[in-house]
Write an enzyme that holds these catalytic residues in place. Structure first.
Site, PDB file in Angstrom:
ATOM      1  N   SER A   1      -6.419   3.887  -5.702  1.00  0.00           N
ATOM      2  CA  SER A   1      -5.957   4.589  -4.639  1.00  0.00           C
ATOM      3  C   SER A   1      -5.997   6.107  -4.565  1.00  0.00           C
ATOM      4  CB  SER A   1      -4.353   4.076  -4.303  1.00  0.00           C
ATOM      5  OG  SER A   1      -3.820   4.867  -3.178  1.00  0.00           O
ATOM      6  N   GLN A   2      -5.878   6.584  -5.885  1.00  0.00           N
ATOM      7  CA  GLN A   2      -5.890   7.740  -6.285  1.00  0.00           C
ATOM      8  C   GLN A   2      -7.396   8.559  -5.869  1.00  0.00           C
ATOM      9  OE1 GLN A   2      -4.025  10.637  -7.527  1.00  0.00           O
ATOM     10  NE2 GLN A   2      -5.714  11.723  -7.052  1.00  0.00           N
ATOM     11  N   GLU A   3      -8.452   7.703  -6.211  1.00  0.00           N
ATOM     12  CA  GLU A   3      -9.882   8.062  -6.159  1.00  0.00           C
ATOM     13  C   GLU A   3      -9.968   7.980  -4.421  1.00  0.00           C
ATOM     14  OE1 GLU A   3     -11.346   6.403 -10.176  1.00  0.00           O
ATOM     15  OE2 GLU A   3     -12.138   5.346  -8.273  1.00  0.00           O
ATOM     16  N   GLU A   4      -9.483   6.971  -3.909  1.00  0.00           N
ATOM     17  CA  GLU A   4      -9.811   7.081  -2.334  1.00  0.00           C
ATOM     18  C   GLU A   4      -9.186   7.975  -1.641  1.00  0.00           C
ATOM     19  OE1 GLU A   4     -10.072   1.909  -2.755  1.00  0.00           O
ATOM     20  OE2 GLU A   4      -8.279   2.834  -2.323  1.00  0.00           O
ATOM     21  N   GLN A   5      -7.801   8.390  -2.054  1.00  0.00           N
ATOM     22  CA  GLN A   5      -7.128   9.323  -1.383  1.00  0.00           C
ATOM     23  C   GLN A   5      -7.875  10.629  -1.496  1.00  0.00           C
ATOM     24  OE1 GLN A   5      -3.090   9.212  -0.409  1.00  0.00           O
ATOM     25  NE2 GLN A   5      -2.671   6.992  -0.968  1.00  0.00           N
TER      26      GLN A   5
ATOM     27  N   ILE B   1      -5.233   2.602   6.214  1.00  0.00           N
ATOM     28  CA  ILE B   1      -6.790   2.688   6.717  1.00  0.00           C
ATOM     29  C   ILE B   1      -7.663   2.872   5.279  1.00  0.00           C
ATOM     30  CG2 ILE B   1      -6.367   5.225   6.734  1.00  0.00           C
ATOM     31  CD1 ILE B   1      -8.181   5.264   9.411  1.00  0.00           C
TER      32      ILE B   1
ATOM     33  N   ALA C   1      -9.619   4.627   3.375  1.00  0.00           N
ATOM     34  CA  ALA C   1      -9.670   6.107   3.064  1.00  0.00           C
ATOM     35  C   ALA C   1     -11.146   6.571   2.812  1.00  0.00           C
ATOM     36  CB  ALA C   1      -8.717   6.642   1.979  1.00  0.00           C
TER      37      ALA C   1
ATOM     38  N   PHE D   1       1.151   2.384   7.501  1.00  0.00           N
ATOM     39  CA  PHE D   1      -0.136   2.870   8.216  1.00  0.00           C
ATOM     40  C   PHE D   1      -1.118   2.663   6.854  1.00  0.00           C
ATOM     41  CE2 PHE D   1      -3.397   6.035   8.831  1.00  0.00           C
ATOM     42  CZ  PHE D   1      -4.111   5.395  10.111  1.00  0.00           C
TER      43      PHE D   1
ATOM     44  N   HIS E   1       0.767  -1.240  -0.031  1.00  0.00           N
ATOM     45  CA  HIS E   1      -0.107   0.189  -0.012  1.00  0.00           C
ATOM     46  C   HIS E   1       0.960   1.226  -0.123  1.00  0.00           C
ATOM     47  CE1 HIS E   1      -2.936  -2.813   0.892  1.00  0.00           C
ATOM     48  NE2 HIS E   1      -4.017  -1.977   0.683  1.00  0.00           N
TER      49      HIS E   1
HETATM   50  N1  LIG Z   1      -1.908   3.549   3.226  1.00  0.00           N
HETATM   51  C1  LIG Z   1      -3.161   3.504   2.862  1.00  0.00           C
HETATM   52  O1  LIG Z   1      -4.053   3.384   3.743  1.00  0.00           O
HETATM   53  N2  LIG Z   1      -3.460   3.327   1.571  1.00  0.00           N
HETATM   54  C2  LIG Z   1      -4.844   3.520   1.021  1.00  0.00           C
HETATM   55  N3  LIG Z   1      -6.021   3.575   1.802  1.00  0.00           N
HETATM   56  C3  LIG Z   1      -6.909   3.546   0.834  1.00  0.00           C
HETATM   57  O2  LIG Z   1      -8.235   3.423   1.325  1.00  0.00           O
HETATM   58  N4  LIG Z   1      -6.616   3.348  -0.537  1.00  0.00           N
HETATM   59  C4  LIG Z   1      -5.035   3.263  -0.124  1.00  0.00           C
HETATM   60  O3  LIG Z   1      -4.205   3.289  -1.191  1.00  0.00           O
END
Ligand SMILES: NC(=O)N[C@H]1NC(=O)NC1=O
Length: 174
Positions: A84-88, A121, A123, A119, A67
């Site tokens: 990941s881009q969308e989630e962040q 989580i 997002a 870490f 991750h």
């Molecule tokens: N480090 C981390 O939590 N990365 C992520 N969390 C998430 O929901 N998408 C990610 O890439």
């Protein structure tokens, strides 16, 4: 999405569609493909969960290491995966001010130094204030509890990614 369509997918197409439900871990869907036929999407999720739980601690930590950091270098340089881009960005990680970015960097580095994995989580289910709070609290956990807690977050991310695949037209990905 019709589960019969999923059950008829070749290994290659299955991995193409489901390979990123766990970040950068196509191995997981490659393994789960052999558990067909699936009853429904929840059944796929159950097999993914079982597979993850069957791994030794080093395998679980390996998943966590796949991750990217939240608000980390990949976000700044535009090299995150699409998911990941969308989630962040949903969690507001792309609109942090410079003090918040510095705090994230510092805490992420301390966390990694302590546990040897980043870490993680979900997002989509947390806003930036909650993420910063969780990061500063979880860093106090012991390694085993933190590994298990972080894997629970991976499962939440996976569940939402699976749901997104169902919502999008499966045919367009083939
Ligand atoms: N480090 C981390 O939590 N990365 C992520 N969390 C998430 O929901 N998408 C990610 O890439």
């Amino acid at each position: 999405m019709d589960i019969n369509v999923v059950n008829s997918l070749t290994y290659e197409d299955f991995v193409k569609i489901f390979g990123s439900v766990v970040e950068k871990c196509p191995l997981i869907s490659a393994a789960v493909w052999s558990r067909r036929p699936f009853k429904d999407l929840a059944d796929i999720e159950t097999h993914i969960t079982e597979f993850i739980h069957s791994l030794p601690d080093s395998g679980k930590e390996g998943i966590l290491r796949c991750h990217p950091d939240l608000a980390g270098r990949d976000l700044q340089s535009g090299t995150l995966t699409r998911e990941s881009q969308e989630e962040q960005s949903q969690a507001g990680m792309d609109t942090l001010d410079s003090a918040e970015i510095r705090r994230m960097y510092r805490l992420n580095a301390q966390y990694k130094e302590r546990f040897g994995f980043p870490f993680v989580i979900c997002a989509r289910l947390n806003k930036k204030a909650e993420i910063l709070q969780q990061l500063s609290e979880r860093i106090m956990n012991d390694r085993a509890a933190e590994r298990e807690g972080a894997i629970e977050e991976v499962k939440k991310i996976c569940s939402l990614r699976l749901r997104n695949i169902v919502l999008s037209d499966i045919q367009t990905k083939l």
